[in-house]
Design a protein around this motif. Sequence first.
Motif, short mmCIF file in Angstrom:
data_model
loop_
_atom_site.label_atom_id
_atom_site.label_comp_id
_atom_site.label_asym_id
_atom_site.label_seq_id
_atom_site.Cartn_x
_atom_site.Cartn_y
_atom_site.Cartn_z
N VAL A 1 0.84 -1.20 0.00
CA VAL A 1 0.00 0.00 0.00
C VAL A 1 0.88 1.25 0.00
O VAL A 1 1.63 1.48 0.95
N ALA B 1 1.64 5.54 -0.08
CA ALA B 1 1.10 6.64 0.72
C ALA B 1 -0.15 7.24 0.10
O ALA B 1 -1.12 7.56 0.80
N THR C 1 -3.45 5.24 0.86
CA THR C 1 -3.72 4.82 2.25
C THR C 1 -5.19 4.95 2.62
O THR C 1 -5.76 4.06 3.27
N GLN C 2 -5.83 6.07 2.20
CA GLN C 2 -7.23 6.30 2.56
C GLN C 2 -8.15 5.19 2.06
O GLN C 2 -9.14 4.84 2.70
N LEU D 1 -7.69 2.16 4.62
CA LEU D 1 -7.80 2.36 6.06
C LEU D 1 -9.01 1.66 6.65
O LEU D 1 -8.94 1.07 7.73
N LYS E 1 -2.58 -0.18 6.75
CA LYS E 1 -1.88 1.10 6.75
C LYS E 1 -0.89 1.18 5.59
O LYS E 1 -0.71 0.24 4.83
N LYS E 2 -0.25 2.32 5.50
CA LYS E 2 0.81 2.51 4.51
C LYS E 2 1.91 1.45 4.73
O LYS E 2 2.36 1.23 5.85
#
Length: 569
Positions: free
Chosen positions: A373, A375, A378-379, A382, A387-388
Amino acid sequence: MFAKAFRVKSNTAIKGSDRRKLRADVTAAFPALGTDQISELIPGKEELNVVKLYVHKGDSVTVYTSGGNPILFELEKNLYPTVYTLWAYPDILPTFITWPLVLEKLVGGADLMLPGVVVPPTGLPQVQQGDLCAIALVGNRAPVAIGVAAMSTAQMLASGLKGKGVSVLHTYQDHLRSGDKSSPPAIAPLDPTDSCEEKVHLGLQGNLKSLTLDGEEENGQVPLREASEDTSSRAPSQDSLDGKPLQEQMDDLLLRCFLHALKSRVKKADLPLLTSTLLGSHMFSCCPEGQQLDIKKSSYKKLSKFLQHMQQEQIVQVKELSKGVESIVAVDWRHPRITSFVIPEPSLTSQTVQEVSREQPYLPPDIKSLYCVPANMTQLFLESGHKKGSTLEGSEVRKIITDYAKRNRLVDADNRNLVKLDPILCDCILEKNEQHLVTKLPWDCLLTRCLKNMQPAYQVTFPGQEPILKKGKLCPIDITLALKTYNKKVTVVRNLETYGLDPCSVAAILQQRCQASTIVSPAPGAKDSLQVQVQGNQIHHLGQLLLEEYRLPGKYIQGLEKAPKPGKK
């Protein structure tokens, strides 16, 4: 000792009296250093500091730094040089040699195990248990670690090179690294017979991971010597010297290996037998443990001359069946030389090595392609608890995207094959020029774009071991053909280590099967990786080895299509 971060208690300039005492201590600890060298190491006026620190295990250590670089450290009143000092004075400690790939393990806090030690033609350095010693890598005499011998040299040999060899105290790249953080210099390896050059070849005793050094270095490469008439396998140990001249001893050893091979290994069905095969596949393995067969040191100098002499004694008959290639076409197994030869009992060490090699065949790893994943995505992940930097399989990614679209009611009501793009999906998969133009995408296009925008990763699991997770793209075993001088073709193989294959073991197998010279060298542009170079187009042999014997899936091998067509080389 310094594999983890330490806590500094104090850092002060050394006093004049302490500087003089330190010189005296260094002189006593390292008598190989001359007066001038000690003055260079511990200068009279330049900056010299004493750093007192606590390592992660709680031990108190004193480190001496010059110009910010650590030069010595003291533990329990014992003085040790750092690797940075040994780069300037590489000969003050007995040095064990290992492979570049081992360095990562040592930096991580591992000790040097004996199966990873490379044995030079002069034998292992002579140490007693507890002696201070250095560790260097093949092709470079600059030490990368120091430690204490876990057993004596005699015990190492008696163990068949098994178990712990050196308990490591300090390595290049550990937390002691400071100052200019320089890298090891290139220091040419020493070879007492070939003017500081080295060549690596397999000690064909069954243990393919224990190597010996012999010969010369070619263009910075570490070659495996060709199993032909100018080849050598092991040099006689000093323990076997019986007063005879070295040349006479080598003549005796050559004859012994020859008779042993004919009596116990060569059968009538093997004839005609290439003379290079006789040497590489039979005579080397008949050499007594601890000794090394080197035809160049015999009075014959070449295998062909030795076999001519054996033919004159009517033991064998040698013919040139094809231009430039000699074969043994007949053997008189009733010859007194053969019938009177007594086959020695195999040593416990060689039996154990053979048993271990039989019990531990190569098994291919289980390989999974993964996605990491990034940056900017990430959304999107989530809500599913990722996570990242989280790694996921492709099926997991597809499920998360599908659940996200359904949960947020993004499936188009009029055409359920389309997905409406919300701001989060737009940021994840659309280019800047698409932001206000693309509002919907088909399911397959959405999933493909998501996978494409994620960072590649992979997991390699070898039988009986913990999975190894790596970020980045999995590199296949790469087989290429190259042209050398005089338009000679060579086959080059890279990335074997990723699949748990020892390049030197593969090179040794190819050397025997292809009857061609084989070179192991650092792979250009790849850190701590080796490549194998074989003379001629040997892709067919490589395909058989990798696909049929090692059972690696073809999708992890590239270049097999360049194999020579039938009837061509």
